[in-house]
Design an enzyme around this catalytic site. Structure first.
Site, PDB file in Angstrom:
ATOM      1  N   CYS A  34       0.918  -1.361   0.058  1.00 31.28           N
ATOM      2  CA  CYS A  34      -0.377  -0.290   0.040  1.00 31.28           C
ATOM      3  C   CYS A  34       0.895   1.380   0.214  1.00 31.28           C
ATOM      4  O   CYS A  34       1.762   1.290   0.503  1.00 31.28           O
ATOM      5  CB  CYS A  34      -1.169  -0.312   1.479  1.00 31.28           C
ATOM      6  SG  CYS A  34      -1.831   1.048   0.805  1.00 31.28           S
TER       7      CYS A  34
ATOM      8  N   CYS B 212      -0.282   4.016   1.358  1.00 28.02           N
ATOM      9  CA  CYS B 212      -0.367   5.572   2.380  1.00 28.02           C
ATOM     10  C   CYS B 212       0.527   5.441   3.560  1.00 28.02           C
ATOM     11  O   CYS B 212       0.713   6.868   3.976  1.00 28.02           O
ATOM     12  CB  CYS B 212      -2.082   4.867   2.966  1.00 28.02           C
ATOM     13  SG  CYS B 212      -2.264   3.362   4.229  1.00 28.02           S
TER      14      CYS B 212
ATOM     15  N   LYS C  87     -12.813  -4.832   1.415  1.00 30.18           N
ATOM     16  CA  LYS C  87     -11.899  -3.946   3.105  1.00 30.18           C
ATOM     17  C   LYS C  87     -12.352  -2.897   2.280  1.00 30.18           C
ATOM     18  O   LYS C  87     -12.827  -2.910   1.612  1.00 30.18           O
ATOM     19  CB  LYS C  87     -10.144  -3.871   2.453  1.00 30.18           C
ATOM     20  CG  LYS C  87      -9.702  -2.791   3.340  1.00 30.18           C
ATOM     21  CD  LYS C  87      -8.598  -2.051   2.536  1.00 30.18           C
ATOM     22  CE  LYS C  87      -7.630  -1.432   4.203  1.00 30.18           C
ATOM     23  NZ  LYS C  87      -5.971  -0.505   3.418  1.00 30.18           N
TER      24      LYS C  87
ATOM     25  N   GLU D 283     -16.323  -7.909  -5.255  1.00 26.60           N
ATOM     26  CA  GLU D 283     -14.779  -8.018  -5.002  1.00 26.60           C
ATOM     27  C   GLU D 283     -13.739  -9.147  -5.239  1.00 26.60           C
ATOM     28  O   GLU D 283     -12.822  -9.190  -5.886  1.00 26.60           O
ATOM     29  CB  GLU D 283     -14.655  -6.835  -4.291  1.00 26.60           C
ATOM     30  CG  GLU D 283     -14.928  -5.235  -3.565  1.00 26.60           C
ATOM     31  CD  GLU D 283     -13.971  -4.648  -4.371  1.00 26.60           C
ATOM     32  OE1 GLU D 283     -13.091  -4.964  -5.466  1.00 26.60           O
ATOM     33  OE2 GLU D 283     -14.108  -3.155  -4.802  1.00 26.60           O
TER      34      GLU D 283
ATOM     35  N   LYS E  41     -11.748  -7.681   5.753  1.00 25.23           N
ATOM     36  CA  LYS E  41     -11.030  -6.376   6.779  1.00 25.23           C
ATOM     37  C   LYS E  41     -12.248  -5.495   7.202  1.00 25.23           C
ATOM     38  O   LYS E  41     -12.648  -5.362   5.617  1.00 25.23           O
ATOM     39  CB  LYS E  41      -9.609  -6.239   6.639  1.00 25.23           C
ATOM     40  CG  LYS E  41      -9.671  -5.608   7.368  1.00 25.23           C
ATOM     41  CD  LYS E  41      -7.714  -4.837   6.779  1.00 25.23           C
ATOM     42  CE  LYS E  41      -7.398  -3.642   7.139  1.00 25.23           C
ATOM     43  NZ  LYS E  41      -6.079  -2.932   7.067  1.00 25.23           N
TER      44      LYS E  41
ATOM     45  N   SER F  20      -6.378  -3.057  14.535  1.00 28.01           N
ATOM     46  CA  SER F  20      -6.370  -2.182  15.326  1.00 28.01           C
ATOM     47  C   SER F  20      -7.675  -1.932  16.929  1.00 28.01           C
ATOM     48  O   SER F  20      -7.343  -2.380  17.585  1.00 28.01           O
ATOM     49  CB  SER F  20      -5.342  -1.619  14.942  1.00 28.01           C
ATOM     50  OG  SER F  20      -6.207  -0.073  14.101  1.00 28.01           O
TER      51      SER F  20
HETATM   52  C1  PBG Z   1      -3.216   0.605   5.112  1.00 28.59           C
HETATM   53  C2  PBG Z   1      -3.738  -0.692   5.505  1.00 28.59           C
HETATM   54  C3  PBG Z   1      -4.396   0.023   7.186  1.00 28.59           C
HETATM   55  C4  PBG Z   1      -5.068  -1.363   8.061  1.00 28.59           C
HETATM   56  C5  PBG Z   1      -4.834  -1.866   7.389  1.00 28.59           C
HETATM   57  N1  PBG Z   1      -3.440  -1.468   5.649  1.00 28.59           N
HETATM   58  C6  PBG Z   1      -4.994   1.682   6.856  1.00 28.59           C
HETATM   59  C7  PBG Z   1      -6.257   1.992   6.282  1.00 28.59           C
HETATM   60  O1  PBG Z   1      -6.661   1.214   5.217  1.00 28.59           O
HETATM   61  O2  PBG Z   1      -6.783   2.951   7.046  1.00 28.59           O
HETATM   62  C8  PBG Z   1      -5.500  -0.957   8.543  1.00 28.59           C
HETATM   63  C9  PBG Z   1      -4.907  -2.470  10.119  1.00 28.59           C
HETATM   64  C10 PBG Z   1      -5.740  -2.026  11.283  1.00 28.59           C
HETATM   65  O3  PBG Z   1      -6.715  -1.257  11.473  1.00 28.59           O
HETATM   66  O4  PBG Z   1      -5.151  -3.178  12.182  1.00 28.59           O
HETATM   67  N2  PBG Z   1      -3.587   0.659   3.503  1.00 28.59           N
END
Ligand code: PBG
Length: 324
Positions: A120, A122, A195, A233, A248, A274
């Site tokens: 990713c 970000c 996701k 998806e 997720k 998280s």
């Molecule tokens: C990256 C990513 C994210 C998470 C995993 N990969 C954050 C998001 O999409 O903002 C979240 C994982 C978690 O909250 O434990 N894009």
């Protein structure tokens, strides 16, 4: 079967009866342990919003990996936090990028453990979005090129599997093509297919320093209200070459996990994210929940719903308790 001839309580009488008829077993072999890598040396910085989790420099990541291996864990999922961020996420695909260094460090010392890498942008972009931004929107096709470059660079550094999470359309195909063209056809892709744009990622964004600087991720991550769309998806990602499919978050999306398991036959991963971790931690710290019991109930629920693989910040702790 009817009461009084049938009495379900007969098989709940004691722990051995319960063990005998237990339908869902959590195995250390199905757990994946996410870790956050930062630059520097000797760094082990607690993540305030995720008690028990740390940002670690490569030397400490290697130490943690050794412990994970001793606990019998098969795999890690690595997230990198670069020293510098820019518009093009250069740190994501730099040859000496933070993830590339971490992969090498692990492979030099604990080569057997599987290193899965988050693909990713970000964590690497100055604006915190998962792709290239132009005029305030995240471009899909221009981002594909960088995601493919990132996955390739991670695989070339020694990653065992790549896990694209940016939710750009066509990302699995773009990554599969880049890997195949570079003789990396053996590297599998674990695709974050379904996701959702979830508030449960809040603590992660502190951990990965990846909060979007403007707007949100609703134009690329899925609407939490949708279930049929998850099926579309997943089908798309399978057609593009996904080897493992993912849903997720996990706990608020058990119906999606269940549906995915019924409809598809690829290995299914669920990400116990998280926020799911932090809220139980916080309640446990307040003395309102028993952490160990709540953790096992959570992991059991995710597995019972149909997940074959669980990505969880509790992986090491769960492994320790399961090995006892
Ligand atoms: C990256 C990513 C994210 C998470 C995993 N990969 C954050 C998001 O999409 O903002 C979240 C994982 C978690 O909250 O434990 N894009």
């Amino acid at each position: 079967m009817q009461f009084p001839d049938y009495r379900p309580r007969r098989l709940r009488k004691n722990e051995n009866f319960r063990r005998l008829v237990r339908e869902t077993i959590i195995s250390v072999g199905n757990l994946v342990y996410p870790l956050f890598v930062v630059g520097g040396k000797g760094v082990k910085k607690p993540i305030a919003s995720m008690p028990g989790q740390f940002q670690m420099s490569v030397d400490n990541i290697v130490k943690e990996t050794r412990e994970a291996k001793t606990a019998g864990m098969p795999a890690l999922l690595l997230f990198g936090i670069p020293d510098k961020k820019d518009e093009k996420a250069s740190g994501a695909y730099a040859k000496d990028g933070i993830i590339q260094q971490a992969i090498k460090g692990i492979k030099d010392t604990v080569p057997e453990i599987l290193v899965i890498t988050d693909v990713c942008l970000c964590e690497y972009t100055s604006h915190g979005h998962c792709g290239i931004v132009e005029n305030g929107s995240v471009l899909n096709d221009a981002s594909l090129e960088l995601l493919a470059k990132t996955a390739l660079s991670q695989a070339q550094a020694g990653a065992d599997m790549v896990a694209p999470s940016a939710m750009m359309d066509g990302q699995v195909a773009a990554i599969r093509e880049a890997l195949d063209e570079n003789a990396l056809e053996d590297i599998p892709i674990m695709a974050y297919c379904a996701k959702y744009a979830s508030a449960f990622y809040g603590p992660f964004r502190e951990a990965a320093e990846s909060a979007p600087q403007f707007g949100d991720r609703k134009a690329y991550q899925m609407d939490p209200a949708n279930s049929d769309e998850a099926i579309r998806e997943i089908s798309l990602d399978m057609a593009e070459g996904a080897d493992i499919i993912m849903v997720k978050p996990a706990l608020p999306y058990l119906d999606i996990i269940y549906r995915a398991k019924q409809e598809f036959d690829l290995p299914l991963a669920a990400y116990n994210v998280s926020g799911e971790y932090s809220m139980i931690k916080a309640a446990a710290q307040a003395g309102w929940l028993d952490e160990e019991k709540t953790m096992f109930e959570t992991l059991t629920a995710i597995k019972r719903a149909g997940a074959d693989i669980i990505i969880t910040y509790w992986a090491k702790e769960a492994a320790r308790l399961l090995n006892k």
